[in-house]
Structures are given as C-alpha cells and as structure tokens.
Design a protein around this motif. Structure first.
Motif, PDB file in Angstrom:
ATOM      1  N   LEU A 144     -36.354  -0.116 -10.752  1.00 26.72           N
ATOM      2  CA  LEU A 144     -35.476  -0.626  -9.711  1.00 26.72           C
ATOM      3  C   LEU A 144     -35.081  -2.078  -9.963  1.00 26.72           C
ATOM      4  CD1 LEU A 144     -34.082  -0.041  -6.979  1.00 26.72           C
ATOM      5  CD2 LEU A 144     -36.151  -0.887  -5.863  1.00 26.72           C
ATOM      6  N   LEU A 145     -36.033  -2.910 -10.371  1.00 27.87           N
ATOM      7  CA  LEU A 145     -35.761  -4.332 -10.539  1.00 27.87           C
ATOM      8  C   LEU A 145     -35.112  -4.678 -11.869  1.00 27.87           C
ATOM      9  CD1 LEU A 145     -37.522  -4.469  -7.996  1.00 27.87           C
ATOM     10  CD2 LEU A 145     -38.619  -6.469  -8.972  1.00 27.87           C
ATOM     11  N   GLY A 146     -35.308  -3.866 -12.886  1.00 25.78           N
ATOM     12  CA  GLY A 146     -34.713  -4.153 -14.192  1.00 25.78           C
ATOM     13  C   GLY A 146     -35.122  -5.521 -14.701  1.00 25.78           C
ATOM     14  N   ALA A 147     -34.139  -6.366 -15.027  1.00 22.39           N
ATOM     15  CA  ALA A 147     -34.399  -7.701 -15.575  1.00 22.39           C
ATOM     16  C   ALA A 147     -35.097  -8.618 -14.573  1.00 22.39           C
ATOM     17  CB  ALA A 147     -33.101  -8.343 -16.042  1.00 22.39           C
ATOM     18  N   ASP A 148     -35.051  -8.278 -13.292  1.00 19.93           N
ATOM     19  CA  ASP A 148     -35.710  -9.089 -12.266  1.00 19.93           C
ATOM     20  C   ASP A 148     -37.194  -8.765 -12.120  1.00 19.93           C
ATOM     21  OD1 ASP A 148     -33.624 -10.796 -10.978  1.00 19.93           O
ATOM     22  OD2 ASP A 148     -32.667  -8.840 -10.742  1.00 19.93           O
ATOM     23  N   TYR A 149     -37.675  -7.798 -12.880  1.00  9.54           N
ATOM     24  CA  TYR A 149     -39.074  -7.401 -12.791  1.00  9.54           C
ATOM     25  C   TYR A 149     -39.977  -8.544 -13.258  1.00  9.54           C
ATOM     26  CZ  TYR A 149     -43.446  -4.955 -13.502  1.00  9.54           C
ATOM     27  OH  TYR A 149     -44.766  -4.581 -13.443  1.00  9.54           O
ATOM     28  N   SER A 150     -41.090  -8.741 -12.546  1.00  7.97           N
ATOM     29  CA  SER A 150     -42.097  -9.734 -12.943  1.00  7.97           C
ATOM     30  C   SER A 150     -43.470  -9.244 -12.494  1.00  7.97           C
ATOM     31  CB  SER A 150     -41.795 -11.092 -12.299  1.00  7.97           C
ATOM     32  OG  SER A 150     -42.004 -11.018 -10.895  1.00  7.97           O
ATOM     33  N   GLU A 151     -44.509  -9.843 -13.043  1.00  8.89           N
ATOM     34  CA  GLU A 151     -45.869  -9.498 -12.618  1.00  8.89           C
ATOM     35  C   GLU A 151     -46.077  -9.859 -11.150  1.00  8.89           C
ATOM     36  OE1 GLU A 151     -48.254  -7.661 -14.065  1.00  8.89           O
ATOM     37  OE2 GLU A 151     -46.692  -7.310 -15.544  1.00  8.89           O
ATOM     38  N   LYS A 152     -45.469 -10.972 -10.710  1.00  8.06           N
ATOM     39  CA  LYS A 152     -45.582 -11.376  -9.306  1.00  8.06           C
ATOM     40  C   LYS A 152     -44.950 -10.311  -8.403  1.00  8.06           C
ATOM     41  CE  LYS A 152     -44.659 -15.290  -6.259  1.00  8.06           C
ATOM     42  NZ  LYS A 152     -44.087 -16.629  -6.158  1.00  8.06           N
ATOM     43  N   ALA A 153     -43.806  -9.792  -8.798  1.00  5.65           N
ATOM     44  CA  ALA A 153     -43.160  -8.722  -8.031  1.00  5.65           C
ATOM     45  C   ALA A 153     -44.051  -7.485  -8.004  1.00  5.65           C
ATOM     46  CB  ALA A 153     -41.791  -8.388  -8.610  1.00  5.65           C
ATOM     47  N   GLN A 154     -44.654  -7.147  -9.137  1.00  4.08           N
ATOM     48  CA  GLN A 154     -45.532  -5.981  -9.200  1.00  4.08           C
ATOM     49  C   GLN A 154     -46.748  -6.158  -8.288  1.00  4.08           C
ATOM     50  OE1 GLN A 154     -44.882  -2.990 -11.051  1.00  4.08           O
ATOM     51  NE2 GLN A 154     -46.425  -2.331  -9.582  1.00  4.08           N
ATOM     52  N   GLN A 155     -47.316  -7.364  -8.269  1.00  2.00           N
ATOM     53  CA  GLN A 155     -48.459  -7.621  -7.390  1.00  2.00           C
ATOM     54  C   GLN A 155     -48.060  -7.475  -5.922  1.00  2.00           C
ATOM     55  OE1 GLN A 155     -49.680 -11.500  -8.632  1.00  2.00           O
ATOM     56  NE2 GLN A 155     -50.681 -10.747 -10.486  1.00  2.00           N
ATOM     57  N   THR A 156     -46.882  -7.966  -5.557  1.00  2.00           N
ATOM     58  CA  THR A 156     -46.390  -7.823  -4.183  1.00  2.00           C
ATOM     59  C   THR A 156     -46.184  -6.352  -3.864  1.00  2.00           C
ATOM     60  OG1 THR A 156     -45.316  -9.980  -4.264  1.00  2.00           O
ATOM     61  CG2 THR A 156     -44.537  -8.443  -2.580  1.00  2.00           C
ATOM     62  N   TYR A 157     -45.598  -5.625  -4.797  1.00  4.23           N
ATOM     63  CA  TYR A 157     -45.357  -4.196  -4.598  1.00  4.23           C
ATOM     64  C   TYR A 157     -46.680  -3.436  -4.465  1.00  4.23           C
ATOM     65  CZ  TYR A 157     -44.024   0.606  -5.429  1.00  4.23           C
ATOM     66  OH  TYR A 157     -43.877   1.961  -5.312  1.00  4.23           O
ATOM     67  N   ASP A 158     -47.648  -3.779  -5.304  1.00  3.59           N
ATOM     68  CA  ASP A 158     -48.943  -3.099  -5.262  1.00  3.59           C
ATOM     69  C   ASP A 158     -49.623  -3.282  -3.908  1.00  3.59           C
ATOM     70  OD1 ASP A 158     -48.536  -2.238  -7.842  1.00  3.59           O
ATOM     71  OD2 ASP A 158     -49.862  -3.740  -8.754  1.00  3.59           O
ATOM     72  N   ARG A 159     -49.400  -4.436  -3.255  1.00  3.91           N
ATOM     73  CA  ARG A 159     -49.978  -4.691  -1.932  1.00  3.91           C
ATOM     74  C   ARG A 159     -49.235  -3.950  -0.831  1.00  3.91           C
ATOM     75  NH1 ARG A 159     -49.880 -10.026  -3.325  1.00  3.91           N
ATOM     76  NH2 ARG A 159     -48.127 -10.385  -1.930  1.00  3.91           N
ATOM     77  N   SER A 160     -47.903  -3.890  -0.931  1.00  2.00           N
ATOM     78  CA  SER A 160     -47.141  -3.414   0.224  1.00  2.00           C
ATOM     79  C   SER A 160     -46.178  -2.269  -0.043  1.00  2.00           C
ATOM     80  CB  SER A 160     -46.358  -4.583   0.827  1.00  2.00           C
ATOM     81  OG  SER A 160     -45.493  -5.135  -0.143  1.00  2.00           O
ATOM     82  N   GLY A 161     -45.795  -2.044  -1.265  1.00  2.00           N
ATOM     83  CA  GLY A 161     -44.837  -0.975  -1.564  1.00  2.00           C
ATOM     84  C   GLY A 161     -43.451  -1.268  -1.020  1.00  2.00           C
ATOM     85  N   TYR A 162     -42.664  -0.234  -0.881  1.00  2.36           N
ATOM     86  CA  TYR A 162     -41.323  -0.383  -0.335  1.00  2.36           C
ATOM     87  C   TYR A 162     -41.396  -0.380   1.187  1.00  2.36           C
ATOM     88  CZ  TYR A 162     -39.639   0.890  -5.004  1.00  2.36           C
ATOM     89  OH  TYR A 162     -39.393   0.926  -6.339  1.00  2.36           O
ATOM     90  N   MET A 163     -40.541  -1.158   1.838  1.00  8.11           N
ATOM     91  CA  MET A 163     -40.470  -1.182   3.297  1.00  8.11           C
ATOM     92  C   MET A 163     -39.517  -0.090   3.752  1.00  8.11           C
ATOM     93  SD  MET A 163     -40.712  -2.005   6.405  1.00  8.11           S
ATOM     94  CE  MET A 163     -41.631  -3.468   6.596  1.00  8.11           C
ATOM     95  N   PRO A 164     -39.990   0.855   4.549  1.00  7.90           N
ATOM     96  CA  PRO A 164     -39.081   1.875   5.079  1.00  7.90           C
ATOM     97  C   PRO A 164     -38.093   1.242   6.075  1.00  7.90           C
ATOM     98  CG  PRO A 164     -41.371   2.577   5.288  1.00  7.90           C
ATOM     99  CD  PRO A 164     -41.389   1.129   4.904  1.00  7.90           C
ATOM    100  N   VAL A 165     -36.836   1.543   5.931  1.00 10.95           N
ATOM    101  CA  VAL A 165     -35.819   1.041   6.857  1.00 10.95           C
ATOM    102  C   VAL A 165     -36.119   1.557   8.267  1.00 10.95           C
ATOM    103  CG1 VAL A 165     -33.352   1.082   7.421  1.00 10.95           C
ATOM    104  CG2 VAL A 165     -34.100   0.739   5.055  1.00 10.95           C
TER     105      VAL A 165
END
Length: 177
Positions: A144-165
């Motif tokens: 989803l993030l492509g070039a914007d992917y980072s370890e910091k983003a992965q750590q945030t995702y691992d804690r919270s995942g996607y936010m359901p609308v």
C-alpha cells in the motif's frame, strides 16, 4: 462541527487515540453546516473551522489512487483537538473516495513531521500528513505504501493496523456516503 463539539472532542481525544488503535466505539459528534468540507478547484478536500478557539484549515494537496496528502495549518485550543480535526479529515476523505480502511503514515523524517507550538492563543499546527486508503484490510502495508514504506510505518501498523472508516463514522456521525 461547532467549536463546542471540537472542544468536547478535545476532551475525548485520548478515547479517539484508543479508537484508532483498538477499534473501540467513541462518542458521536454532530456536524455543523458551518464547518462541512468543501472542495478546491481541482476537486480536492478542504475543511475550514473558524470558531472561538479554532482557526484551522485542512487542505488535501495531492491525491493518488490509494493515498491523499493533507496539509493542516492553524490554531486549535489543545493538541488533542488538532488530532480530532485530523481524524475528521481522514473520515471525510475516505468516505468521499469510498474506501473502508485508512492508515495515517508517520512522517518519514523529522523535516516533514508536523510542528506544534503553543501560546496564549492555543496550539499552532503546521504539518503535512499522508493518508493511505484501502478496501482490503489484508493488504500488506509495504504494497500500500510503496516508496513511502518505512520501518517506523511498519511499527505503527503492527501496533494498530488499518483504521476502519466505520469506526470513524461512530465518532463523526452521519451515514456512510
């Protein structure tokens, strides 16, 4: 949304953070016609809130197939009220674009991080945020993030995942567009 509703939202922003990270229900806030989102000439999102204690504008500056870049500038009474404005923008953009899940990516570096200063007038916000959107909660973050992917983003995702609308909808009310 009237300033009083934003003030109330500021009081429950810790609940909003919990909402973001756990999917728990939150208080529903009424929408006020005076602060409903508008569109730029290019059809991008704009939300301007000018009420006592608030003078903040959220502008979508860039839109790609599965992402939006938003710029937040202005004054809010508390930092948690600023987060509420950010969540409202994420909700509005995702529903308008008919996506079911949002991921607010952390800035890749300190130079692009949102800046907040405080004085007697409130919290001054200045920053750019990236929203990533999907309809499939199983989409790998790196895809989803492509070039914007980072370890910091992965750590945030691992804690919270996607936010359901749908969870944001509980906070901001209304029906899904």
């Amino acid at each position: 949304m009237r300033a009083s509703a934003y003030r109330a939202a500021g009081l429950v922003a810790p609940a909003a953070a919990l909402l973001l990270f756990s999917g728990a229900a939150a208080v529903t806030f009424a929408q006020d016609a005076g602060s409903l989102p508008a569109r730029t000439e290019k059809g991008l999102y704009v939300l301007k809130v000018v009420e006592p204690g608030y003078d903040v504008t959220v502008t979508e500056t860039e839109r790609a197939a599965t992402s939006s870049t938003i710029d937040i500038r202005g004054v809010v009474p508390t930092i948690t009220a600023g987060a509420t404005v950010l969540f409202r923008a994420a909700y509005d953009i995702a529903t308008a674009r008919q996506f079911a899940f949002v991921f607010l990516a952390p800035p890749r570096d300190a130079d692009t991080a949102a800046q907040t200063t405080r004085d007697a007038g409130g919290r001054h916000l200045s920053g750019v945020h990236r929203l990533f959107l999907t309809n499939d909660p199983k989409t790998p973050l790196r895809d989803l993030l492509g070039a914007d992917y980072s370890e910091k983003a992965q750590q945030t995702y691992d804690r919270s995942g996607y936010m359901p609308v749908a969870t944001l909808q509980m906070m901001f009310g209304g029906t899904r567009r």
